[in-house]
Scaffold this motif. Structure first.
Motif, PDB file in Angstrom:
ATOM      1  N   ARG A  48       0.823  -1.207   0.000  1.00  0.00           N
ATOM      2  CA  ARG A  48       0.000   0.000   0.000  1.00  0.00           C
ATOM      3  C   ARG A  48       0.859   1.260   0.000  1.00  0.00           C
ATOM      4  O   ARG A  48       1.863   1.348   0.700  1.00  0.00           O
ATOM      5  CB  ARG A  48      -0.930   0.010   1.217  1.00  0.00           C
ATOM      6  CG  ARG A  48      -2.044  -1.021   1.149  1.00  0.00           C
ATOM      7  CD  ARG A  48      -3.067  -0.776   2.248  1.00  0.00           C
ATOM      8  NE  ARG A  48      -2.529  -1.064   3.557  1.00  0.00           N
ATOM      9  CZ  ARG A  48      -2.745  -2.197   4.216  1.00  0.00           C
ATOM     10  NH1 ARG A  48      -3.491  -3.138   3.680  1.00  0.00           N
ATOM     11  NH2 ARG A  48      -2.248  -2.388   5.413  1.00  0.00           N
ATOM     12  N   GLN A 107       1.474   4.922   1.155  1.00  0.00           N
ATOM     13  CA  GLN A 107       1.083   5.674   2.332  1.00  0.00           C
ATOM     14  C   GLN A 107       1.107   7.166   2.046  1.00  0.00           C
ATOM     15  O   GLN A 107       1.989   7.664   1.359  1.00  0.00           O
ATOM     16  CB  GLN A 107       2.012   5.347   3.506  1.00  0.00           C
ATOM     17  CG  GLN A 107       1.947   3.899   3.941  1.00  0.00           C
ATOM     18  CD  GLN A 107       2.861   3.605   5.108  1.00  0.00           C
ATOM     19  OE1 GLN A 107       3.717   4.412   5.445  1.00  0.00           O
ATOM     20  NE2 GLN A 107       2.685   2.450   5.723  1.00  0.00           N
ATOM     21  N   GLU A 130      -2.859   3.486   1.865  1.00  0.00           N
ATOM     22  CA  GLU A 130      -3.094   3.714   3.288  1.00  0.00           C
ATOM     23  C   GLU A 130      -3.190   5.220   3.433  1.00  0.00           C
ATOM     24  O   GLU A 130      -2.218   5.931   3.215  1.00  0.00           O
ATOM     25  CB  GLU A 130      -1.930   3.188   4.139  1.00  0.00           C
ATOM     26  CG  GLU A 130      -2.112   1.791   4.634  1.00  0.00           C
ATOM     27  CD  GLU A 130      -0.990   1.370   5.570  1.00  0.00           C
ATOM     28  OE1 GLU A 130      -0.140   2.213   5.893  1.00  0.00           O
ATOM     29  OE2 GLU A 130      -0.973   0.200   5.956  1.00  0.00           O
ATOM     30  N   TYR A 158      -6.024   8.839   4.645  1.00  0.00           N
ATOM     31  CA  TYR A 158      -7.025   9.404   5.534  1.00  0.00           C
ATOM     32  C   TYR A 158      -8.298   9.715   4.750  1.00  0.00           C
ATOM     33  O   TYR A 158      -8.250  10.003   3.558  1.00  0.00           O
ATOM     34  CB  TYR A 158      -6.495  10.675   6.199  1.00  0.00           C
ATOM     35  CG  TYR A 158      -5.249  10.436   7.010  1.00  0.00           C
ATOM     36  CD1 TYR A 158      -5.322   9.902   8.289  1.00  0.00           C
ATOM     37  CD2 TYR A 158      -3.992  10.713   6.485  1.00  0.00           C
ATOM     38  CE1 TYR A 158      -4.177   9.650   9.031  1.00  0.00           C
ATOM     39  CE2 TYR A 158      -2.841  10.475   7.218  1.00  0.00           C
ATOM     40  CZ  TYR A 158      -2.943   9.941   8.487  1.00  0.00           C
ATOM     41  OH  TYR A 158      -1.813   9.693   9.213  1.00  0.00           O
ATOM     42  N   PHE A 166      -8.536   6.904   9.500  1.00  0.00           N
ATOM     43  CA  PHE A 166      -7.526   6.104   8.798  1.00  0.00           C
ATOM     44  C   PHE A 166      -8.214   4.978   8.044  1.00  0.00           C
ATOM     45  O   PHE A 166      -9.021   4.236   8.615  1.00  0.00           O
ATOM     46  CB  PHE A 166      -6.530   5.539   9.811  1.00  0.00           C
ATOM     47  CG  PHE A 166      -5.279   5.016   9.185  1.00  0.00           C
ATOM     48  CD1 PHE A 166      -4.416   5.853   8.520  1.00  0.00           C
ATOM     49  CD2 PHE A 166      -4.964   3.665   9.254  1.00  0.00           C
ATOM     50  CE1 PHE A 166      -3.248   5.377   7.943  1.00  0.00           C
ATOM     51  CE2 PHE A 166      -3.813   3.172   8.681  1.00  0.00           C
ATOM     52  CZ  PHE A 166      -2.949   4.036   8.025  1.00  0.00           C
ATOM     53  N   ILE A 167      -7.917   4.842   6.745  1.00  0.00           N
ATOM     54  CA  ILE A 167      -8.562   3.822   5.928  1.00  0.00           C
ATOM     55  C   ILE A 167      -7.541   3.169   5.001  1.00  0.00           C
ATOM     56  O   ILE A 167      -6.469   3.714   4.741  1.00  0.00           O
ATOM     57  CB  ILE A 167      -9.722   4.401   5.074  1.00  0.00           C
ATOM     58  CG1 ILE A 167      -9.196   5.516   4.143  1.00  0.00           C
ATOM     59  CG2 ILE A 167     -10.844   4.894   5.946  1.00  0.00           C
ATOM     60  CD1 ILE A 167     -10.247   6.044   3.183  1.00  0.00           C
ATOM     61  N   HIS A 168      -7.898   1.984   4.498  1.00  0.00           N
ATOM     62  CA  HIS A 168      -7.134   1.284   3.469  1.00  0.00           C
ATOM     63  C   HIS A 168      -8.010   1.162   2.237  1.00  0.00           C
ATOM     64  O   HIS A 168      -9.197   0.845   2.345  1.00  0.00           O
ATOM     65  CB  HIS A 168      -6.725  -0.120   3.943  1.00  0.00           C
ATOM     66  CG  HIS A 168      -5.972  -0.128   5.231  1.00  0.00           C
ATOM     67  ND1 HIS A 168      -6.232  -1.027   6.237  1.00  0.00           N
ATOM     68  CD2 HIS A 168      -4.977   0.668   5.689  1.00  0.00           C
ATOM     69  CE1 HIS A 168      -5.423  -0.793   7.253  1.00  0.00           C
ATOM     70  NE2 HIS A 168      -4.661   0.228   6.945  1.00  0.00           N
ATOM     71  N   THR A 213     -11.222  -0.747   3.892  1.00  0.00           N
ATOM     72  CA  THR A 213     -11.164  -1.241   5.264  1.00  0.00           C
ATOM     73  C   THR A 213     -10.986  -0.061   6.199  1.00  0.00           C
ATOM     74  O   THR A 213     -10.091   0.760   5.993  1.00  0.00           O
ATOM     75  CB  THR A 213      -9.997  -2.218   5.469  1.00  0.00           C
ATOM     76  OG1 THR A 213     -10.075  -3.265   4.509  1.00  0.00           O
ATOM     77  CG2 THR A 213     -10.032  -2.815   6.869  1.00  0.00           C
ATOM     78  N   GLU A 214     -11.844   0.037   7.193  1.00  0.00           N
ATOM     79  CA  GLU A 214     -11.668   1.068   8.208  1.00  0.00           C
ATOM     80  C   GLU A 214     -10.515   0.671   9.112  1.00  0.00           C
ATOM     81  O   GLU A 214     -10.499  -0.429   9.683  1.00  0.00           O
ATOM     82  CB  GLU A 214     -12.946   1.235   9.022  1.00  0.00           C
ATOM     83  CG  GLU A 214     -14.135   1.731   8.210  1.00  0.00           C
ATOM     84  CD  GLU A 214     -15.359   1.948   9.082  1.00  0.00           C
ATOM     85  OE1 GLU A 214     -15.195   2.395  10.240  1.00  0.00           O
ATOM     86  OE2 GLU A 214     -16.475   1.662   8.615  1.00  0.00           O
ATOM     87  N   GLY A 215      -9.543   1.556   9.247  1.00  0.00           N
ATOM     88  CA  GLY A 215      -8.336   1.217   9.989  1.00  0.00           C
ATOM     89  C   GLY A 215      -8.583   0.877  11.439  1.00  0.00           C
ATOM     90  O   GLY A 215      -8.018  -0.076  11.969  1.00  0.00           O
ATOM     91  N   TYR A 216      -9.441   1.655  12.135  1.00  0.00           N
ATOM     92  CA  TYR A 216      -9.655   1.425  13.560  1.00  0.00           C
ATOM     93  C   TYR A 216     -10.706   0.357  13.802  1.00  0.00           C
ATOM     94  O   TYR A 216     -10.497  -0.585  14.566  1.00  0.00           O
ATOM     95  CB  TYR A 216     -10.069   2.733  14.248  1.00  0.00           C
ATOM     96  CG  TYR A 216     -10.288   2.592  15.735  1.00  0.00           C
ATOM     97  CD1 TYR A 216      -9.207   2.460  16.601  1.00  0.00           C
ATOM     98  CD2 TYR A 216     -11.570   2.549  16.277  1.00  0.00           C
ATOM     99  CE1 TYR A 216      -9.397   2.308  17.959  1.00  0.00           C
ATOM    100  CE2 TYR A 216     -11.776   2.403  17.638  1.00  0.00           C
ATOM    101  CZ  TYR A 216     -10.685   2.279  18.474  1.00  0.00           C
ATOM    102  OH  TYR A 216     -10.877   2.120  19.826  1.00  0.00           O
ATOM    103  N   GLY A 256     -11.941  -1.799  11.574  1.00  0.00           N
ATOM    104  CA  GLY A 256     -11.710  -3.032  10.830  1.00  0.00           C
ATOM    105  C   GLY A 256     -12.890  -3.443   9.973  1.00  0.00           C
ATOM    106  O   GLY A 256     -12.910  -4.549   9.427  1.00  0.00           O
TER     107      GLY A 256
END
Length: 250
Positions: free
Chosen positions: A56, A58, A76, A78, A94-96, A112-115, A117
């Motif tokens: 990914r 960043q 990766e 925001y 934070f997202i992927h 995917t939501e980083g926090y 999931g």
């Protein structure tokens, strides 16, 4: 005939050959992909290389107004743009992202939501008559956290992971036939009461069952009560309600 290496002045040529070997595509991750210039023959940028390796990229992508404007790739970043699901747009969360495009106007986006999931999916087709559902689709993550039989007061249910990992739990249970299982969903990490009717096996009418589950900790529950009430006679009877499996839903 003997050649004098010094007189032939081969050292610059050898150095150039070594430089080309060090910088050709595929030699190593750092040197193989230098932008082409007078000294390097690399022709794939680090971004292209990372994408090919499923690495990914960043960094913020706030230069894009919408997630649908972002070019294909792995990111990766925001949530600094619009078009995102679940109230994520312009929150800085934070997202992927995994963005793919195909022929015509076809585009698929995985987020995917980083926090949290949580997983989201979006697909666009070539026109409005696409057979795909419109908009973002939430993809629940379901994991089995316990399996067995719990029915008697005092029975302990030990879960295989923290219940703070999940939003809800799915409780699978059965009555006396032992064949058909029923599912109810509850908020995770909380005590709950599970109620069910049996309209076939009561001597005078329907039977109401209630099993009470008390949360002891993030990973443990206890059966505190399991009672049956015959609504025809209004008398307590033995409850045949039993919990067989619990799943966490993130």
């Amino acid at each position: 005939m003997k050649f004098d290496i010094k007189e032939l002045n081969l050292l610059p040529t050898v150095k150039k050959l070594i430089l080309l070997l060090e910088n050709h595509i595929g030699s190593n991750e750092l040197e193989a992909h230098k932008p082409v210039n007078g000294f390097t023959n690399g022709f794939a940028t680090p971004e292209v290389f990372k994408g090919a390796k499923n690495i990914r990229l960043q960094g913020a992508l706030r230069q894009y107004n919408s997630v649908f404007d972002i070019p294909p790739g792995l990111y990766e970043t925001y949530a600094d743009f619009s078009g995102l699901p679940g109230g994520l747009s312009n929150t800085g969360a934070f997202i992927h992202l995994r963005i793919e495009v195909g022929g015509g106007a076809r585009k698929q986006i995985w987020l995917t939501e980083g926090y949290e999931g949580r997983l989201w999916y979006y697909t666009m087709h070539t026109d409005g008559s696409s057979y795909n559902p419109e908009g973002w689709t939430y993809l629940p993550r379901i994991q089995e956290v316990w399996a067995g039989t719990a029915k008697n007061a005092g029975d302990i249910i030990t879960l295989n992971q923290h219940m703070t990992h999940f939003k809800t739990i799915r409780v699978w249970y059965e009555l006396d036939d032992g064949i058909s299982r029923i599912c109810q969903e509850f908020e995770s990490n909380q005590s709950f009461n599970l109620r069910e009717f049996d309209v076939f096996n009561g001597p005078a009418g329907a039977i109401l069952f209630e099993i009470r589950i008390t949360r002891n900790s993030h990973t443990q529950l206890t059966v505190t009560q399991n009672k049956g009430l015959d609504l025809g006679t209004m008398k307590d009877i033995t409850s045949n309600l039993r919990i067989r499996k619990i799943e966490g839903v993130a």
